[in-house]
Design a protein around this motif. Sequence first.
Motif, PDB file in Angstrom:
ATOM      1  N   ARG A  50     -10.542   6.194  14.543  1.00 46.49           N
ATOM      2  CA  ARG A  50      -9.602   5.377  13.769  1.00 46.49           C
ATOM      3  C   ARG A  50      -8.679   6.285  12.962  1.00 46.49           C
ATOM      4  NH1 ARG A  50     -10.951  -0.146  11.027  1.00 46.49           N
ATOM      5  NH2 ARG A  50     -10.065  -0.052   8.954  1.00 46.49           N
ATOM      6  N   PRO A  55      -7.286   1.683   5.948  1.00 45.18           N
ATOM      7  CA  PRO A  55      -8.329   1.502   4.935  1.00 45.18           C
ATOM      8  C   PRO A  55      -9.563   0.732   5.423  1.00 45.18           C
ATOM      9  CG  PRO A  55      -6.469   0.037   4.523  1.00 45.18           C
ATOM     10  CD  PRO A  55      -6.055   0.927   5.638  1.00 45.18           C
ATOM     11  N   THR A 109      -4.973   0.454  -3.618  1.00 40.37           N
ATOM     12  CA  THR A 109      -5.720  -0.798  -3.602  1.00 40.37           C
ATOM     13  C   THR A 109      -6.989  -0.582  -2.788  1.00 40.37           C
ATOM     14  OG1 THR A 109      -4.454  -1.479  -1.677  1.00 40.37           O
ATOM     15  CG2 THR A 109      -3.695  -2.290  -3.814  1.00 40.37           C
ATOM     16  N   ARG A 187      -5.193 -11.153   6.728  1.00 38.13           N
ATOM     17  CA  ARG A 187      -5.818 -11.350   8.046  1.00 38.13           C
ATOM     18  C   ARG A 187      -6.635 -12.628   7.990  1.00 38.13           C
ATOM     19  NH1 ARG A 187     -10.411  -7.161   9.952  1.00 38.13           N
ATOM     20  NH2 ARG A 187     -11.567  -8.170   8.272  1.00 38.13           N
ATOM     21  N   VAL A 214      -2.749  -2.911   7.781  1.00 38.81           N
ATOM     22  CA  VAL A 214      -3.943  -3.615   8.242  1.00 38.81           C
ATOM     23  C   VAL A 214      -4.058  -3.401   9.749  1.00 38.81           C
ATOM     24  CG1 VAL A 214      -5.136  -5.836   8.339  1.00 38.81           C
ATOM     25  CG2 VAL A 214      -3.630  -5.322   6.427  1.00 38.81           C
ATOM     26  N   PRO A 215      -4.952  -2.472  10.173  1.00 31.28           N
ATOM     27  CA  PRO A 215      -4.968  -2.137  11.589  1.00 31.28           C
ATOM     28  C   PRO A 215      -5.304  -3.325  12.471  1.00 31.28           C
ATOM     29  CG  PRO A 215      -6.840  -1.156  10.461  1.00 31.28           C
ATOM     30  CD  PRO A 215      -5.939  -1.723   9.409  1.00 31.28           C
TER      31      PRO A 215
END
Length: 325
Positions: A50, A55, A109, A187, A214-215
Amino acid sequence: MTAGTSDIEKAAGVLRAGGLVALPTETVYGLGANAEDPAAVARIFQVKGRPPSHPLIVHIGGAEQLDDWVEDVPATARLLAEHFWPGPLTLVLRRGSRVPLEATGGLDTVAVRVPDHPVALALLAAFAGGVTAPSANRFGQVSPTTANDVRDELGDAVDFVLDGGPCQVGVESTIVDVTGEAPSILRPGGVTREDLEAVLGFPLAVPSASHIRVPGQHPSHYAPRARVVLVEPEKVIAEAERAQELGHRVGVFVPAPFAGAPVKAHTVVAVPASMAAYARGLYGFLRELDQRGCDLIVASVPAQEGLGLAIANRLRRAAGPRSTV
Ligand code: AMP
Ligand code: MG
């Protein structure tokens, strides 16, 4: 077999020693490390393949620990935590100093949640710290929902696998960003938008693909080896048969209204009518079709309400453009 007390103790020891533990949660299996150990956290990224800028979620043992990990908890966050924890809701808040930047992809964050699974909660209690964990699969691929899926996927790359049985929710947590003026869904996941709105008392922004940090929102994610093609529900059977005739080994998700219809395809999955059952089974169905050697999966997206929103999101990502195909 479900993990017992000695397994929990062993897993907590592995975390303390800087190792990686695969742990069951109600959503999917996670690949966990001590959230405060940057070297252990770095290994998660290495094992998953990854990119380090993406995050992770910090899992904690109870809502009362939230202030140990974050700065500034707005009233909205407290309200949501109170209602939905333990449960499949992740809150994005301002990062506390305890959280290394390795765990947040360099962001200020941090994403935090309390998982609703007895084995995960027992591990968090025994370890007495935060466990940072993404899903226990290689980057971009189908998330594991059983301990066997984890072993198949990661093998010896993980130091210990805690077995907690099949995941009951089956799709990842809903991520809500509470750092801005109005909370927004980053998400969709196991807690429905409708349930969040009922507690908040106002509508939430519809998830968009624009949150590049956001992957799970990248074009191809949650993807089986087989290519995924999405069509209208009433066209699924015809499209599957056409592709099968063209020589594909077709796996087909037959939508509930058409269950029982004869279909000429390599492997047929009857999609459950209940969205909770569909979410629970989704990743297992995708894995099964890969294992049976399908090269093409034909499916449709369910109505985007309740858990259907998360299922539709995962199917769209699974069908998204791939860099390597
Ligand atoms: P995974 O468990 O593999 O689904 O990955 C964890 C999810 O949480 C990913 O989609 C992350 O991008 C998301 N996430 C974690 N921290 C943050 C953050 N600070 N801001 C936005 N999304 C985050
Ligand atoms: Mg994942």
